[in-house]
Structure formats: structure tokens, C-alpha cells
Design a protein around this motif. Structure first.
Motif, PDB file in Angstrom:
ATOM      1  N   ARG A  24       6.360  29.466  24.320  1.00 61.00           N
ATOM      2  CA  ARG A  24       7.033  30.386  25.114  1.00 61.00           C
ATOM      3  C   ARG A  24       5.935  30.897  25.700  1.00 61.00           C
ATOM      4  N   ARG A  26       3.596  34.261  27.099  1.00 57.79           N
ATOM      5  CA  ARG A  26       3.776  35.277  27.628  1.00 57.79           C
ATOM      6  C   ARG A  26       2.346  36.430  28.326  1.00 57.79           C
ATOM      7  N   ARG A  28       0.145  39.865  28.740  1.00 61.25           N
ATOM      8  CA  ARG A  28       0.431  41.423  29.432  1.00 61.25           C
ATOM      9  C   ARG A  28      -0.980  41.989  30.516  1.00 61.25           C
ATOM     10  N   PRO A  33       4.828  44.115  30.662  1.00 60.59           N
ATOM     11  CA  PRO A  33       4.360  42.648  31.553  1.00 60.59           C
ATOM     12  C   PRO A  33       3.625  42.515  32.257  1.00 60.59           C
ATOM     13  N   ASP A  36       6.710  35.764  31.536  1.00 67.87           N
ATOM     14  CA  ASP A  36       7.153  35.682  30.635  1.00 67.87           C
ATOM     15  C   ASP A  36       7.937  34.528  31.142  1.00 67.87           C
ATOM     16  N   SER A  37       7.447  32.776  30.037  1.00 66.84           N
ATOM     17  CA  SER A  37       8.019  31.969  31.026  1.00 66.84           C
ATOM     18  C   SER A  37       7.936  30.607  29.664  1.00 66.84           C
ATOM     19  N   THR A  38       9.050  30.013  30.185  1.00 64.29           N
ATOM     20  CA  THR A  38       9.289  29.048  29.173  1.00 64.29           C
ATOM     21  C   THR A  38       9.546  27.483  29.884  1.00 64.29           C
ATOM     22  N   ASP A  59       9.111  33.823  37.304  1.00 65.23           N
ATOM     23  CA  ASP A  59       9.005  34.497  35.617  1.00 65.23           C
ATOM     24  C   ASP A  59       7.315  35.411  35.266  1.00 65.23           C
TER      25      ASP A  59
END
Length: 286
Positions: A24, A26, A28, A33, A36-38, A59
Motif C-alpha cells: 500500500r 501513500r 501526503r 492525502p 493512496d494505492s495498492t 487512486d
């Protein structure tokens, strides 16, 4: 027919390369944010030596917009991915800014929490990565799962090995011995063409004073630099140490290493040929 993996990797250096990651990922901006990605991929543009993260556009939580012309390509490539003011360098190390792109695409600005970072994203034009957006590392706070990242995303094919060695390492500058020891720890890193020799302080033959350069390695942490100051000799920021290293570099905590591509090195009395690296000359020197 046998294939050298080193040769295969070198042959791919001029290509757009990517590796999917199960992490995962992320990003910022000032706590807001950005992504945010898988489904992220580690991506190397042609001639880049360290990766960036690219994520599907859906994402990306931040607002994206076309970057102003001044931020879109300051010395980099145009939409067709042609050569720019990077001077057709064989390798684009991290000192070459994100805005220099070597693959087709469209520069974008990123807005999160009311703050705008111009040119901090790049919509890829490659059909195999359609819909993916590459994000600059420097403006954002990055996390693999909950682990903060330093410098750039970590390459899964990159590793560090630290080996104690009884071979004698002697480092000189124009005949002046800077350090000599048979207690060095040799640090081998990825496909870097030479080891780094980390020496105990008792190996030094010249005084060191704090330098002005600060660097960050994604694998080793933040380095403090040192200047040689001796009668008739001053070598600014010629050495460094990791006083509070990341876990990969714990075996070299507090030890000193030199930019040996600018110096003369002897192993068991035999001279070592200087390699050509991005650090062969001091910063700002042609």
C-alpha cells in the motif's frame, strides 16, 4: 546461451521500465492525502537510475491540472519525449529534477489542502501504462504501508551487503595519505560499480571538520559530510558518515567513507582504477 544479468539490465537502461508492487503506497502534502494505492508500480523513465511511484489516476486524491509551460518542461522533454537540456547524459541520477522527462506524457500540477505543486505529476503516454500518473517524490511525504520513505522509493532489486575485510585499504590525495586500515567494512550496494570503504576513525591520518553537504539515501538514511582540513590541504565534503543510519546501514554506523572516485585508492598496496560515477566531481563543478 548464458546471459549476463548485468548486461541485460544495462541494455534495458534506455527503456521505460516498471515493476508492480503489492505494498500500500501513500503520499501526503502537509498532511493532506495526495495518493493512496495498492496498485502502484515502481517506474524508471529511460536513463533514470532510481525509481518513482506511478499510481492509477483514480487512486490520486489530489486535484490534477495541466502544468504551466514554465513548470512543464524546464530543460526536460516535450510531449514527444525528445531530448532536452539534460545534455543526453547516459544516466539521470537523482540530481536531475523530476521535471526532466524522457518518455512521452503530460506534466501536471498537484493541488491538495489548498497548496499547489506545479509539475509534480506526469500522466504517462505509454499504452501499457495508460491511466497511470507518476508522482514526484520530493514535495510529498511517502509511506510504504506505514513505513516513511527517504530519498526515493526503494528498488526491490537493490540490496546492501556490508562485509568486514582484513585487506588493507589506503586512501590518498596526490601522495598524501588520508586514511589507512585493515579493519574497513566494505559496503556493496546494488549494481554500483565499486564498493564503498567504511573506515574506523582511528584509520584517519588527517583531521576532519564538519562539512556543509547533507545527502539522503533511501536505504542508508541521512549522511553527514566531512571536510579534510590539514596544513596546505582542504578537501570540502570529501567524506561522509551515517551517525543515525537506517537499518540497512547499521553495520557502518559512525564509520567514515570517502568519495574514492576523486581520490587514489590502494588495496593491499595495489592501485584501484577510479570508476566514473555521478559523484566523480564535487557538486557544481563541471
Amino acid at each position: 546461451m548464458a546471459q549476463s544479468l548485468t548486461t541485460l539490465l544495462a541494455d534495458a537502461h534506455g527503456l521505460l521500465r516498471y515493476v508492480p508492487t503489492p505494498k500500500r503506497v501513500r503520499a501526503r502534502l502537509h498532511g493532506h492525502p495526495v495518493a493512496d494505492s495498492t496498485r502502484a508500480v515502481l517506474l524508471w523513465e529511460p536513463r533514470r537510475v532510481v525509481p518513482s511511484y506511478a499510481v492509477p489516476r483514480e487512486d490520486v486524491a489530489a486535484a490534477l491540472s495541466d502544468a504551466p509551460a514554465a513548470a512543464a518542461s524546464p530543460g526536460g522533454t516535450g510531449p514527444a519525449g525528445g531530448p532536452g537540456a539534460d545534455g543526453e547524459r547516459a544516466a539521470l541520477d537523482p540530481s536531475v529534477p523530476f521535471a526532466v522527462h524522457t518518455t512521452p506524457g503530460r506534466p501536471l500540477s498537484v493541488e491538495a489542502g489548498g497548496a499547489v505543486v506545479e509539475g509534480a505529476a506526469f500522466a504517462l503516454g505509454d499504452p501499457d501504462l495508460d491511466g497511470y500518473v507518476v508522482l514526484d517524490f520530493a514535495p510529498f511525504d511517502w509511506f510504504d504501508e506505514d513505513q516513511p520513505l527517504l530519498g526515493h522509493p526503494r528498488d526491490p532489486l537493490h540490496r546492501i551487503d556490508v562485509c568486514p575485510s582484513g585487506r588493507t585499504v589506503r586512501i590518498e590525495h596526490e601522495g598524501t595519505v588520508l586514511a589507512e586500515t585493515d579493519e574497513a567494512r566494505w559496503l556493496f550496494e546494488g549494481t554500483f560499480p565499486m564498493p564503498r570503504y567504511y573506515l574506523p576513525r582511528r584509520a584517519l591520518r588527517v583531521p576532519l571538520v564538519p562539512g556543509t553537504l547533507r545527502t539522503t539515501c533511501a536505504y542508508k538514511g541521512r549522511a553527514s559530510h566531512w571536510t579534510v582540513e590539514a596544513p596546505g590541504l582542504r578537501l570540502p565534503d570529501i567524506a561522509w558518515s551515517y551517525e543515525d543510519p537506517a537499518h540497512d546501514a547499521e553495520p557502518v554506523r559512525g564509520l567514515v567513507s570517502f568519495y574514492t572516485e576523486r581520490l587514489d585508492v590502494f588495496i593491499d598496496g595495489e592501485p584501484v582504477r577510479r570508476p566514473r560515477t555521478p559523484w566523480s566531481r564535487p557538486a557544481g563543478q563541471a
